[in-house]
Design an enzyme around this catalytic site. Structure first.
Site, PDB file in Angstrom:
ATOM      1  N   GLU A  71     -16.818  -3.660   7.188  1.00 30.55           N
ATOM      2  CA  GLU A  71     -18.199  -3.911   7.592  1.00 30.55           C
ATOM      3  C   GLU A  71     -19.140  -2.824   7.091  1.00 30.55           C
ATOM      4  O   GLU A  71     -20.283  -3.109   6.715  1.00 30.55           O
ATOM      5  CB  GLU A  71     -18.283  -4.023   9.122  1.00 30.55           C
ATOM      6  CG  GLU A  71     -17.620  -5.264   9.717  1.00 30.55           C
ATOM      7  CD  GLU A  71     -16.101  -5.155   9.772  1.00 30.55           C
ATOM      8  OE1 GLU A  71     -15.448  -6.202   9.955  1.00 30.55           O
ATOM      9  OE2 GLU A  71     -15.557  -4.038   9.628  1.00 30.55           O
ATOM     10  N   PRO A 280      -2.339   1.119   1.097  1.00 30.83           N
ATOM     11  CA  PRO A 280      -2.215   0.636   2.478  1.00 30.83           C
ATOM     12  C   PRO A 280      -3.579   0.582   3.176  1.00 30.83           C
ATOM     13  O   PRO A 280      -4.461   1.412   2.921  1.00 30.83           O
ATOM     14  CB  PRO A 280      -1.296   1.664   3.137  1.00 30.83           C
ATOM     15  CG  PRO A 280      -0.587   2.334   1.997  1.00 30.83           C
ATOM     16  CD  PRO A 280      -1.568   2.351   0.878  1.00 30.83           C
ATOM     17  N   ARG A 281      -3.722  -0.371   4.071  1.00 26.93           N
ATOM     18  CA  ARG A 281      -4.991  -0.551   4.780  1.00 26.93           C
ATOM     19  C   ARG A 281      -5.287   0.610   5.722  1.00 26.93           C
ATOM     20  O   ARG A 281      -6.426   1.052   5.835  1.00 26.93           O
ATOM     21  CB  ARG A 281      -4.945  -1.868   5.570  1.00 26.93           C
ATOM     22  CG  ARG A 281      -6.193  -2.174   6.411  1.00 26.93           C
ATOM     23  CD  ARG A 281      -7.365  -2.499   5.546  1.00 26.93           C
ATOM     24  NE  ARG A 281      -8.522  -2.904   6.342  1.00 26.93           N
ATOM     25  CZ  ARG A 281      -9.701  -3.226   5.811  1.00 26.93           C
ATOM     26  NH1 ARG A 281      -9.864  -3.211   4.503  1.00 26.93           N
ATOM     27  NH2 ARG A 281     -10.714  -3.562   6.576  1.00 26.93           N
ATOM     28  N   MET A 323      -8.498   7.738   1.551  1.00 24.95           N
ATOM     29  CA  MET A 323      -9.521   6.709   1.750  1.00 24.95           C
ATOM     30  C   MET A 323     -10.484   6.709   0.565  1.00 24.95           C
ATOM     31  O   MET A 323     -10.636   7.706  -0.135  1.00 24.95           O
ATOM     32  CB  MET A 323     -10.289   6.990   3.045  1.00 24.95           C
ATOM     33  CG  MET A 323      -9.436   6.960   4.302  1.00 24.95           C
ATOM     34  SD  MET A 323      -8.771   5.317   4.648  1.00 24.95           S
ATOM     35  CE  MET A 323     -10.285   4.421   5.024  1.00 24.95           C
ATOM     36  N   ASN A 349     -11.192  -8.299   1.651  1.00 20.47           N
ATOM     37  CA  ASN A 349     -12.258  -8.738   0.751  1.00 20.47           C
ATOM     38  C   ASN A 349     -11.772  -8.974  -0.685  1.00 20.47           C
ATOM     39  O   ASN A 349     -11.561  -8.033  -1.443  1.00 20.47           O
ATOM     40  CB  ASN A 349     -13.378  -7.694   0.762  1.00 20.47           C
ATOM     41  CG  ASN A 349     -14.629  -8.193   0.070  1.00 20.47           C
ATOM     42  OD1 ASN A 349     -14.685  -9.307  -0.442  1.00 20.47           O
ATOM     43  ND2 ASN A 349     -15.657  -7.364   0.056  1.00 20.47           N
ATOM     44  N   LEU A 351     -13.532 -10.132  -3.020  1.00 21.54           N
ATOM     45  CA  LEU A 351     -14.612  -9.893  -3.973  1.00 21.54           C
ATOM     46  C   LEU A 351     -14.476  -8.529  -4.654  1.00 21.54           C
ATOM     47  O   LEU A 351     -15.020  -8.322  -5.739  1.00 21.54           O
ATOM     48  CB  LEU A 351     -15.975  -9.972  -3.277  1.00 21.54           C
ATOM     49  CG  LEU A 351     -16.428 -11.356  -2.837  1.00 21.54           C
ATOM     50  CD1 LEU A 351     -17.742 -11.260  -2.078  1.00 21.54           C
ATOM     51  CD2 LEU A 351     -16.573 -12.301  -4.016  1.00 21.54           C
ATOM     52  N   GLU A 352     -13.779  -7.603  -4.020  1.00 26.74           N
ATOM     53  CA  GLU A 352     -13.657  -6.261  -4.599  1.00 26.74           C
ATOM     54  C   GLU A 352     -12.912  -6.282  -5.935  1.00 26.74           C
ATOM     55  O   GLU A 352     -13.391  -5.718  -6.918  1.00 26.74           O
ATOM     56  CB  GLU A 352     -13.022  -5.312  -3.587  1.00 26.74           C
ATOM     57  CG  GLU A 352     -13.954  -5.018  -2.420  1.00 26.74           C
ATOM     58  CD  GLU A 352     -13.355  -4.126  -1.359  1.00 26.74           C
ATOM     59  OE1 GLU A 352     -14.115  -3.393  -0.699  1.00 26.74           O
ATOM     60  OE2 GLU A 352     -12.127  -4.162  -1.168  1.00 26.74           O
TER      61      GLU A 352
END
Length: 440
Positions: A71, A280-281, A323, A349, A351-352
């Site tokens: 976000e 990794p997220r 990050m 996402n 779109l990235e």
């Protein structure tokens, strides 16, 4: 002209039933927070802000609430435009997650105020708004906190839900709690939806039609950041990467890394130069993912271990344990997998990678961004797979036909170009709401 919320006596009762549940759960939440710390700014544990203790911030500004990293990234452009349009108005970004906080700080530094959103308990939310006193509140995507919105209503602060999404799965949940959430949704001065289906879903939940508009998805307004290109070039030099094909697994969750590693093993049989980059997220999983990769027997390196001197031998697998590196990695990708889609998290996402013309794969869980995924899939640049075993088959066809892969990636890039404009529409709504003033 929007239609204002109308108070009914039973709204109070349902909201306080909700408050009672939150208060009963508070000891567990407090225990969890005490075990965590956030040293984002290296000074103090900022988790105290979650109880409304936010110090003495600049007030009479614009509050933008973003849940986490996704976000914050989606709101980046609109925040920058607000800073240009209203240079004398303080901008505050609130987040829920620590990763979102770190991303906000990384992007905006000290040009905005950052704080954690208070827990949605009346006294905490009252203290938060009493200290901050914003003149406008913007909420991103799907954050609906009844006490937060009640504070906006009581204080006559207009609230706008921007880039709003409401999946068909979520509609069922909100309909079961309609007496609580219908009044909350009606306290938004405007709701700007990502797509027509979101518009219809909000309408079915009782949002007044004059308060709804379809502004499309702000994520389509994604712009390439020169800093990401610099990071990509630096990583390329550090790895001694030349023309080798690169498989990027981005924003991965538990079990998705294993699926990508299994696909990588199969692909390496006929494509020995293939490099796998895993991002990794969540930071707390960096070490676990590294150990999983090392267990395969391949040569593994973490980005934190790289220095300015190029590696003499290119590794087989790179684990990104920092990050802000995801888009830089997509910049290097020959093809990609976007996580959260086999882990049933709704998918992150797509779109990235599309921004860089990268053909992409996802699992079947795409409910977070269905409009985006369907648009990319229709263009051919995104393949939505039903099973993880299809990763190697799809990627193998792209490796064997690189010209086709490039063509599909460019088709995805064109989708972004054709769907831009949501930010301008959203800014028009914000300006209109600010001119109208607070709702009555």
């Amino acid at each position: 002209m929007n239609r204002p919320y109308r108070y009914c006596w039973h709204h109070f009762i349902w909201r306080w039933c909700y408050n009672l549940v939150l208060i009963l759960l508070l000891p567990f939440g407090l225990a969890a927070l005490l075990l965590k710390s956030d040293n984002t700014e290296g000074k103090r544990n900022k988790n105290i802000e979650r109880f409304g203790f936010i110090g003495r911030p600049k007030h009479n500004g614009i509050l933008i609430h973003c849940v986490s990293v996704g976000e914050v990234n989606a709101a980046k452009s609109i925040i920058q435009r607000l800073q240009l349009s209203y240079p004398d108005v303080p901008i505050t970004i609130s987040t829920t997650s620590t990763t979102g906080a770190k991303q906000a700080h990384a992007i905006f530094k000290d040009s905005v105020q950052h704080m954690y959103l208070a827990i949605d308990i009346p006294v905490c939310m009252w203290l938060f708004f009493h200290k901050l006193r914003p003149k406008l509140v913007l909420v991103t995507e799907v954050e609906i906190w009844p006490n937060m919105l009640h504070q906006c209503y009581r204080r006559k602060i207009p609230a706008v839900l921007i880039n709003a999404r409401m999946s068909s799965e979520s509609v069922k949940t909100y309909q079961n709690l309609a007496y609580l959430f219908r009044p909350s949704l009606r306290k938004f001065s405007r709701i700007c939806t990502q797509g027509q289906q979101d518009f219809e879903n909000f309408l079915s939940l009782g949002v007044y039609k004059p308060n709804l508009m379809q502004s499309n998805n702000m994520k389509f307004d994604l712009e390439a950041d020169p800093q990401d290109e610099i990071k990509a070039e630096q990583l390329k030099l550090q790895l001694s990467l030349e023309n080798q094909p690169v498989f990027v697994a981005g924003s991965t969750h538990d079990l998705e890394e294993k699926a990508c590693l299994d696909a990588f093993k199969k692909l390496r049989v006929s494509h020995s130069q293939l490099l796998l980059i895993i991002v990794p997220r969540h930071p707390h999983r960096f070490e676990k993912v590294t150990q999983l990769c090392q267990a395969t027997g391949y040569a593994v390196v973490k980005t934190s271990e790289l220095d300015e001197e190029p590696l003499h031998v290119l590794p087989d697998i790179v684990v990104v344990d920092a990050m802000g590196m995801l888009k830089a990695c997509y910049h290097l990708a020959s093809f990609a997998f976007v996580g959260g889609s086999f882990a049933h998290k709704g998918g992150h996402n797509a779109l990235e990678p599309a921004l860089y013309g990268v053909p992409t794969m996802m699992g079947p869980s795409i409910f977070n961004n269905p409009v985006i995924c369907h648009a990319l899939a229709d263009a051919g640049g995104l393949k939505v797979l039903s099973q993880a075993t299809q990763l190697s088959e799809t990627a193998g066809s792209w490796l064997n036909n690189p010209e086709e892969a490039i063509s599909l990636g460019q088709a995805s890039k064109k989708v972004i170009e054709q769907n831009r404009g949501a930010i301008n529409q959203t800014l028009d709504v914000i300006a209109e709401v600010m001119e109208e003033g607070a709702p009555h």
